[in-house]
Design an enzyme around this catalytic site. Sequence first.
Site, PDB file in Angstrom:
ATOM      1  N   HIS B  57       0.821  -1.211   0.000  1.00  0.00           N
ATOM      2  CA  HIS B  57       0.000   0.000   0.000  1.00  0.00           C
ATOM      3  C   HIS B  57       0.857   1.263   0.000  1.00  0.00           C
ATOM      4  O   HIS B  57       0.374   2.334   0.329  1.00  0.00           O
ATOM      5  CB  HIS B  57      -0.913   0.028   1.223  1.00  0.00           C
ATOM      6  CG  HIS B  57      -1.765  -1.180   1.373  1.00  0.00           C
ATOM      7  ND1 HIS B  57      -2.590  -1.631   0.367  1.00  0.00           N
ATOM      8  CD2 HIS B  57      -1.912  -2.060   2.397  1.00  0.00           C
ATOM      9  CE1 HIS B  57      -3.213  -2.728   0.778  1.00  0.00           C
ATOM     10  NE2 HIS B  57      -2.809  -3.012   1.994  1.00  0.00           N
ATOM     11  N   ASP B 110      -5.911  -7.256  10.845  1.00  0.00           N
ATOM     12  CA  ASP B 110      -5.232  -6.115  11.466  1.00  0.00           C
ATOM     13  C   ASP B 110      -5.771  -5.882  12.871  1.00  0.00           C
ATOM     14  O   ASP B 110      -5.011  -5.681  13.817  1.00  0.00           O
ATOM     15  CB  ASP B 110      -5.437  -4.855  10.618  1.00  0.00           C
ATOM     16  CG  ASP B 110      -4.690  -4.917   9.302  1.00  0.00           C
ATOM     17  OD1 ASP B 110      -3.572  -4.398   9.227  1.00  0.00           O
ATOM     18  OD2 ASP B 110      -5.220  -5.501   8.341  1.00  0.00           O
ATOM     19  N   HIS B 220      -7.029  -4.178  -1.162  1.00  0.00           N
ATOM     20  CA  HIS B 220      -6.304  -5.443  -1.148  1.00  0.00           C
ATOM     21  C   HIS B 220      -6.526  -6.249  -2.411  1.00  0.00           C
ATOM     22  O   HIS B 220      -6.311  -7.454  -2.443  1.00  0.00           O
ATOM     23  CB  HIS B 220      -6.698  -6.289   0.054  1.00  0.00           C
ATOM     24  CG  HIS B 220      -6.289  -5.666   1.338  1.00  0.00           C
ATOM     25  ND1 HIS B 220      -7.119  -4.849   2.043  1.00  0.00           N
ATOM     26  CD2 HIS B 220      -5.129  -5.707   2.010  1.00  0.00           C
ATOM     27  CE1 HIS B 220      -6.482  -4.425   3.122  1.00  0.00           C
ATOM     28  NE2 HIS B 220      -5.278  -4.928   3.124  1.00  0.00           N
TER      29      HIS B 220
END
Lengths: 219, 337
Positions: B57, B110, B220
Amino acid sequence: MTPLPLERTAAWLRAFDAAVHEHAAELTDLDRAIGDADHGSNMDRGMTAVAALDPAAFTDAAAYLKKAGMTLVSTVGGASGPLYGTFFLRFAAALEQPAVDAGEQGADLAAVVGAALRAGVEGVVARGKAAPGDKTMLDALLPAVDAYDAAAGQGLDAALSAAAAAAADGRAATIPLVALKGRASYLGERSAGHQDPGATSAALLMAAAAATLGAAEAS
Amino acid sequence: MKKLINDPASVVADALRGIELAHGDRLRVDHEQRVIFRADAPRPGKVGLVSGGGSGHEPLHGGYVGFGMLDAACAGEVFTSPVPDQIMAATRGVDGGAGVLHIVKNYTGDVMNFEMAAELAEAEAGTRVLAVVTNDDVAVEDSLYTAGRRGVGGTVLLEKIAGAAAEEGRDLAACAALAGRVNDRVRSMGMALTSCTVPAAGVPTFDLGEDEMEVGIGIHGEPGRRRVPLAPADEVAAMLVEPILADLAAAQIPTDGPAIVLVNGMGGTPLLELYGVYAEVARILAAHGVRIARNLVGNYITSLEMAGCSVTVLAADEEMLRLWDAPVDTPGLRWGR
């Protein structure tokens, strides 16, 4: 000392590692369809690290499985690391509980493993906050525990076989489901029609247990 | 797969070596734990800001480590959250006695790994940790029945504003409250023209026809909510901006203050196209009476080489605007000093 022999535990982890390695590409392909294409490579990385642990370095199965759980938490990442890590940590902790009712050795061990299995799966429930039908690994694990308990009276081998069969059925049953947890949930209706990668690896875990934990029962 | 890499297994490690070599004046890298630290961390008395997530990212999050923004960022495997060991190393490494704020994007992995790390850091080192979970993605409509809205472009704006607040000496509770307020007032929506290819997977995550696009994607490479026929930039801009404004209105968040707007590239779309989209976004926002006070146009939170863009609108207030303008000195954002 826990009643679960260290060598059977090692065989279980080795068998799960081999299965994950063999099916890594399939797991990643399933994850590509409804997730982010990393379940196979993540689990393979984690189980390779677990397989590198020397069982002889541990006093008993509980200590060994605890280390395996921590190794998964430390190497897998994503949701699978905490979930599989928690499964083994709770499984190990349950092994350390006071032994169940004395009795015939085979039946005794079946009860011990059953309690550990349930504790492990309950750990996954607590960590992931998912429910049956959410299209997650629990759709393989929860039916497996129930099937295990139903067959526990017939001994460890029979109970593990029943658990593995139920996990495989649960895995297949995730195909039509709409995902409600994890990254697949972002697809909404589009997640239907795909087998859940987490349920798939969980079914491999139960198949590995059936092939190893009870196999030496007669000996 | 056609990528400029050595080996799919070493992509993250190789990039971390490069980041350290490129920005050694302000960053240092713990290669074992895969944590990018501000060179002068920990700062005594300053709240430490830690974020992190899957790699792929960039510049998020490592590119936002530095003065006025993050104190440390954990680099997970590509698109895979970091593990608790990494997050604990980052947390301990930035704790200057004032506690640590975790900035976590709302993805199941996460959230779980940051939660485990926070529990362990508090239990083992006594570090005070608070967390803000960003969830600005309006594409996830029925969040009661999913893992909730994803954290996307709003994370960049939040890291900047919370970073400025920590830099001027606010305490942990105040930084966390401000971060929560930014998260409450920011919304994003994204789209993709192509898939990306995760190096370890080797093939594109999804297939899109030449005449198709995905609307409502995350970061993603996961497919979006809808696949629709390819449309020109003005129609795409409307598809992204209208749901954002509708969602802000539904949450009764006023948009008559100074808006901070991000038109973000997903990694594979040229600035020529992003500026074209920005022009349309600005036109639509103006028509709705939204005043753009500040903007960013470029690749700020990407998805490998995916083509596409996202739009983020923060209904800011004067305080957020002042903190936005405060000096920042990171590889990915730099102004004011």
